[in-house]
Design a protein around this motif. Sequence first.
Motif, PDB file in Angstrom:
ATOM      1  N   UNK A   1       0.833  -1.201   0.000  1.00  9.00           N
ATOM      2  CA  UNK A   1       0.000   0.000   0.000  1.00  9.00           C
ATOM      3  C   UNK A   1       0.867   1.250   0.000  1.00  9.00           C
ATOM      4  N   UNK A   2       1.894   1.271   0.858  1.00  3.21           N
ATOM      5  CA  UNK A   2       2.771   2.439   0.932  1.00  3.21           C
ATOM      6  C   UNK A   2       3.465   2.678  -0.407  1.00  3.21           C
ATOM      7  N   UNK A   3       3.952   1.601  -1.020  1.00  2.00           N
ATOM      8  CA  UNK A   3       4.645   1.722  -2.301  1.00  2.00           C
ATOM      9  C   UNK A   3       3.737   2.332  -3.360  1.00  2.00           C
TER      10      UNK A   3
ATOM     11  N   UNK B   1      14.255   8.499  -4.725  1.00  2.00           N
ATOM     12  CA  UNK B   1      15.138   8.375  -3.553  1.00  2.00           C
ATOM     13  C   UNK B   1      14.342   8.251  -2.269  1.00  2.00           C
ATOM     14  N   UNK B   2      13.357   9.146  -2.116  1.00  2.00           N
ATOM     15  CA  UNK B   2      12.563   9.109  -0.896  1.00  2.00           C
ATOM     16  C   UNK B   2      11.784   7.806  -0.778  1.00  2.00           C
ATOM     17  N   UNK B   3      11.167   7.395  -1.887  1.00  2.00           N
ATOM     18  CA  UNK B   3      10.393   6.140  -1.874  1.00  2.00           C
ATOM     19  C   UNK B   3      11.259   4.981  -1.445  1.00  2.00           C
ATOM     20  N   UNK B   4      12.422   4.905  -2.121  1.00  2.00           N
ATOM     21  CA  UNK B   4      13.297   3.777  -1.832  1.00  2.00           C
ATOM     22  C   UNK B   4      13.736   3.789  -0.386  1.00  2.00           C
TER      23      UNK B   4
ATOM     24  N   UNK C   1      -2.300   9.414   2.393  1.00  2.00           N
ATOM     25  CA  UNK C   1      -2.439   8.003   2.047  1.00  2.00           C
ATOM     26  C   UNK C   1      -3.849   7.676   1.591  1.00  2.00           C
ATOM     27  N   UNK C   2      -4.818   8.271   2.201  1.00  2.00           N
ATOM     28  CA  UNK C   2      -6.181   7.819   1.950  1.00  2.00           C
ATOM     29  C   UNK C   2      -7.087   8.848   1.326  1.00  2.00           C
ATOM     30  N   UNK C   3      -6.623  10.061   1.191  1.00  2.00           N
ATOM     31  CA  UNK C   3      -7.446  11.006   0.423  1.00  2.00           C
ATOM     32  C   UNK C   3      -6.506  11.871  -0.383  1.00  2.00           C
ATOM     33  N   UNK C   4      -6.967  12.400  -1.514  1.00  2.00           N
ATOM     34  CA  UNK C   4      -6.150  13.384  -2.219  1.00  2.00           C
ATOM     35  C   UNK C   4      -6.689  14.758  -1.869  1.00  2.00           C
ATOM     36  N   UNK C   5      -5.930  15.793  -2.216  1.00  2.00           N
ATOM     37  CA  UNK C   5      -6.336  17.138  -1.805  1.00  2.00           C
ATOM     38  C   UNK C   5      -7.720  17.510  -2.304  1.00  2.00           C
ATOM     39  N   UNK C   6      -8.033  17.166  -3.599  1.00  2.00           N
ATOM     40  CA  UNK C   6      -9.328  17.576  -4.148  1.00  2.00           C
ATOM     41  C   UNK C   6     -10.475  16.890  -3.440  1.00  2.00           C
ATOM     42  N   UNK C   7     -10.245  15.665  -2.988  1.00  2.00           N
ATOM     43  CA  UNK C   7     -11.360  14.899  -2.454  1.00  2.00           C
ATOM     44  C   UNK C   7     -11.627  15.197  -0.995  1.00  2.00           C
ATOM     45  N   UNK C   8     -10.866  16.116  -0.460  1.00  2.00           N
ATOM     46  CA  UNK C   8     -11.014  16.384   0.964  1.00  2.00           C
ATOM     47  C   UNK C   8     -12.445  16.675   1.363  1.00  2.00           C
TER      48      UNK C   8
ATOM     49  N   UNK D   1      11.948  -7.516  -4.282  1.00  2.00           N
ATOM     50  CA  UNK D   1      11.961  -6.644  -5.449  1.00  2.00           C
ATOM     51  C   UNK D   1      12.040  -5.174  -5.036  1.00  2.00           C
ATOM     52  N   UNK D   2      11.273  -4.805  -4.006  1.00  2.00           N
ATOM     53  CA  UNK D   2      11.262  -3.408  -3.549  1.00  2.00           C
ATOM     54  C   UNK D   2      12.662  -2.943  -3.159  1.00  2.00           C
ATOM     55  N   UNK D   3      13.425  -3.837  -2.534  1.00  2.00           N
ATOM     56  CA  UNK D   3      14.708  -3.408  -1.960  1.00  2.00           C
ATOM     57  C   UNK D   3      15.887  -3.902  -2.770  1.00  2.00           C
ATOM     58  N   UNK D   4      15.634  -4.264  -4.052  1.00  2.00           N
ATOM     59  CA  UNK D   4      16.674  -4.942  -4.823  1.00  2.00           C
ATOM     60  C   UNK D   4      17.939  -4.104  -5.014  1.00  2.00           C
TER      61      UNK D   4
END
Lengths: 376, 333
Positions: free
Chosen positions: A20-22, A33-36, A315-322, A124-127
């Motif tokens: 989910x985070x990925x 970079x930040x994601x990894x 994580x669970x809402x985008x700005x427009x959908x607030x 795979x994520x941390x390859x």
Amino acid sequence: MSVRTLPLVFINLGGEMLYILDQRLQALNTSEDNSEKVLNDIVGAMFSKDFMDELLKPQQLYSHRTLKTVLTRLAHASIMRLNQASMDKLYELMVMAFKYQVFLCPRPKDLLLITYNHIDTIREFVRHTPVVVNQVDETHRKIIEIYSSLAEGDFQLLRQTLLIFFQDMHIRVSLFLKNKVQNPNGRFALSPSGPVPHGIDVPGLIRMFDRKGREVRRGEFPTGGSYTSPIRQGCFALHGNRVITLGMNMYVGTVLTPHHLSTHACTPSPPAILLQKDDAPNLLAKEELNLLARLMGSMKAEDMPETETGFRINLFTSDQEEEDCLFGVINIQAMQDEQAATQLARIAGQFAEGGEMPEELSSSKGDDLLAMMDEL
Amino acid sequence: MYHKEKSIQIKNSASALYNNLCALRIAPRRLTYFTVVHANVVNMVSASWDGLNYSHRQLQSKEPNVATSTSLIMQAAFCSLPSRDLLVVTSQKGIQVYESDGSIMVYWHALDIPETQTGKVASKLDFPCRFLSLGISTGAILVFDVPSKGSNITLSDVLEGHKESITDMASECCGGEVCIADLVSADDGGNLCVWKSGEEFKLLNHIPGFDISCSSVKLWKGTVVAGYGTGQIRLYEAVTGILHAEVNAHARWIYSLDIAPYSGLLLSAAEDSLVRVWHLTMTPESQSVEIAHLHNECVTDTQICGAKFCDADGYAFAVTGYDLSEIIRYTQS
């Protein structure tokens, strides 16, 4: 009940958390970079030798509260900070995904294949980070070593223990409803059709034998379903085709909008999810706190750089959908959250042998907190 | 052949345990008691035959000497003596025996071997032999002597016949007839042991398994009916071990078997959401047993964990499923 559940629970729930985070990190165009870094840090903490060794000891499965606390701590091993509401929603999603996988698991032993699917994707994520890949491989080897000797009956007991743990949870997940794996009433779809699991015969045949063991008659009966021959067996080694798809990243290939990840409590909404729902004192509380202390103390986290700048993820809402969102804005603030850090320190301090209260922490930075927890 | 009746709602959902439904018919009071296990609680419902009255009770597994845990319950089963009925609850740490309505605990026994858990209980409570046998996870079977009155239940024997965890046991009341075998036990490896009860229990036969758990077993007229994790049902002649029939009955693990002794009807229920009704017939000429399929019921999206006939003719049966807070009932049309 089974005393071998914890390692599988953490790897599978942790795996779902990482999926989910990925996906959300990617969807929000977070820098590579930040994601990894986020994923590497969490995987590194989860698959650290000390933490895994603690999990691999034979022990009972404790409450949802304990699990959620440890998973929160794992997530905080990265530069992200999750507030309580985010973690609650994330936990609901993780648990419902794992419940679905355990429920539909074809044979009890296939719980391992589900676990290996999670491990494969995590690898795979941390390859790009060999050190973490090694940790994952080491853990995978230990899991293979310990679980290969269990009989099918032991796996069924393990599965039954997990099913009791997930009992009465019917939170509806939009993505599951859309894919029709979950019904509007919150139950998972179980169809009397499709391939039978490996090692099982297609139902419908009756065979009769004489006293010498020779088959004398065959008959068929209507099964009320439409079953087909078994699929081949998945690979239980370190690498290989697992064949079954449960446990794979079901968020890949979908454009994951916050709507997909929204959850709905069933009406009437169930109470908080705990094994012991009554108000009687939890007699297991002391044992659970001990486990919690051991697990938290065994988690290693890297030192946080002094000049870290936080980044904010919804994580669970985008700005427009607030405005439209049913649940209000849930922001995951990946910033140095002084208040949360102090809170965590207070909890951590209660587990320390000497019971020291970290009064001196109020002005310190995050890395001091982490260093202090390492001393537990 | 059967149609669905009104379900009985229970206070909690059923846990995913083998044979998770028990029924006791109390003819003089026109009631049936049902028990369903939910984690560490036994849900008891007393249902009147006219369908108008339901009363509920919950029993929690208590460990008198163990301060820390309310342990998970493996099974709650009724045992019928000529003069009284008892409710036996087996949990991770030991066994507790109650009056059949769950009101008073008459006996408890804690397992002193650490790390073992109780498995299943079977009873044979007609004259001259009254015993309660409890299979545990080491494979041993503890035999308790049950008096017709009072709470002076004593541990009288420990049977060693299995090396793996006991999954289910069954006994047969032979009425006036002579019974050769009257107890069968099954384990996680699919092995079956056939016993003759008495002052000293005798192991009559050992039927080897194929490394597939036997999750449910029944004994009827000298025939062992066994349900396995592969979804197969097998009929064996108890004393000789001769295989009479093999049925590819279900596509998933079988969780429950039950037999209506007067009619020879057999009920099988599995994780594949299906309940099947079969008919067993003895054929004296060939000295064997035959099995024929009669009926299917599908409980949508539910992994079934308990199925029981409500009477000895098989006129009605009841079903429980994982995560389901009701007992579903079916009656012959």
